[in-house]
Motif scaffolding. Structure first.
Motif, mmCIF file in Angstrom:
data_model
loop_
_atom_site.group_PDB
_atom_site.id
_atom_site.type_symbol
_atom_site.label_atom_id
_atom_site.label_comp_id
_atom_site.label_asym_id
_atom_site.label_seq_id
_atom_site.Cartn_x
_atom_site.Cartn_y
_atom_site.Cartn_z
ATOM 1 N N ARG A 53 13.425 53.285 22.186
ATOM 2 C CA ARG A 53 12.003 53.194 21.862
ATOM 3 C C ARG A 53 11.550 54.507 21.241
ATOM 4 N N TRP A 54 10.740 54.409 20.194
ATOM 5 C CA TRP A 54 10.270 55.590 19.466
ATOM 6 C C TRP A 54 9.122 56.221 20.256
ATOM 7 N N ALA A 60 19.690 44.678 21.902
ATOM 8 C CA ALA A 60 19.262 45.977 21.372
ATOM 9 C C ALA A 60 17.811 45.800 20.904
ATOM 10 N N SER A 61 17.474 46.232 19.693
ATOM 11 C CA SER A 61 16.141 45.923 19.167
ATOM 12 C C SER A 61 16.260 45.035 17.934
ATOM 13 N N ALA A 99 15.695 51.613 11.394
ATOM 14 C CA ALA A 99 14.358 51.832 11.941
ATOM 15 C C ALA A 99 13.688 50.473 12.092
ATOM 16 N N VAL A 100 13.089 50.239 13.246
ATOM 17 C CA VAL A 100 12.403 48.981 13.529
ATOM 18 C C VAL A 100 10.910 49.277 13.627
ATOM 19 N N PRO A 117 6.317 45.830 22.770
ATOM 20 C CA PRO A 117 5.909 47.219 22.576
ATOM 21 C C PRO A 117 6.940 48.186 23.121
ATOM 22 N N PRO A 118 7.038 49.373 22.512
ATOM 23 C CA PRO A 118 6.345 49.778 21.301
ATOM 24 C C PRO A 118 6.949 49.121 20.058
#
Length: 256
Positions: A77-78, A156-157, A174-175, A181-182
């Motif tokens: 998560r960013w 994963a994402s 990059a997602v 969220p996020p």
């Protein structure tokens, strides 16, 4: 060795975490004996952390030479470094801060409070993977990749009906449109996950049963991303009884 998906069913979450932890220690000892080092890809979530906590609590924990083990993450998560919602922080809390492992063996995704923007962070992690690969390769050997599975079948994402699951020309993306969220995240791509020798998916709860059943029945990766993941040597779903409710009986293994 045949490469097929198998399902190992456990009575509850606690038994599931303990069983996977024991198998992780045993298999990683074998990998270290055979290959001299190991690359492990970690996941987040309650079961990902639960397995690591069970490894930490195991009497066999320190039979592993942690100096020869490298840890990576399937996604992140960013968020700022140290945020409790980051997968790496959860791993540190559960295991990594309790073992004697060189800092250079822990390969964290960049954080949102660092000097890189999201795209630069994806490029940076791709470069780090390449730096640990054999000459001419993009990726190191990945021995065990842990993955959780969302109720929607995401891994994963990489989410259903999003472009990430289709990317095959990059190792890290990059997602920006995560339905969970996020919204902003970093993720390994499907080809990287499928580069893993062993993919171990750990999931619990009745909310995971439909996605698991669809994946094992052959649903498309765009509809159910977990359906597009398969380790090069072995793919195992470690599940509790609730998550196994829609698994075909023929796929349930009595033992490893």
């Amino acid at each position: 060795m045949t490469n097929e998906r198998r399902v190992l069913v456990h009575p509850d979450k606690q038994a599931l975490a303990g069983s996977v932890a024991a198998r992780f220690i045993t298999k990683t000892l074998d990998i270290l004996d055979d290959l001299g080092s190991a690359n492990i890809v970690l996941t987040g979530g309650s079961m990902g952390s639960g397995v690591l906590a069970a490894v930490n609590e195991s009497a066999a924990r320190d039979t592993l030479d942690w100096s020869r083990i490298h840890f990576w993450w399937g996604d992140e998560r960013w968020l700022p470094a140290g945020d409790a919602e980051r997968n790496d922080q959860q791993a540190f809390d559960a295991l990594l801060s309790h073992i004697d492992i060189p800092a250079g063996n822990i390969h964290q995704f960049p954080a949102s409070d660092g000097p890189l923007d999201l795209d630069q962070a994806a490029d940076s992690y791709a470069a780090e993977l390449a730096a640990h690969a054999e000459e001419g390769a993009e990726l190191p050997r990945l021995d065990i990749t842990f993955l959780g599975v969302g109720p929607d079948g995401h891994i994963a994402s990489l989410f259903p009906h999003r472009s990430g699951i289709q990317v095959n020309d990059r190792t890290v993306i990059a997602v920006r449109d995560s339905p969970k969220p996020p919204a902003e995240r970093l993720s390994l791509t499907r080809p990287v996950l499928n580069h893993s020798d062993r993919v171990w998916m750990v999931l619990a709860g009745s909310d995971k049963a439909p996605a698991l059943g669809l994946a094992l029945a052959g649903a498309s990766r765009d509809e159910v991303p977990v359906g597009g993941i398969k380790g090069r040597k072995r793919t195992v779903f470690f599940v509790d009884r609730d998550a196994a409710a829609e698994v075909p009986e023929a796929l349930i293994a009595p033992s490893y």
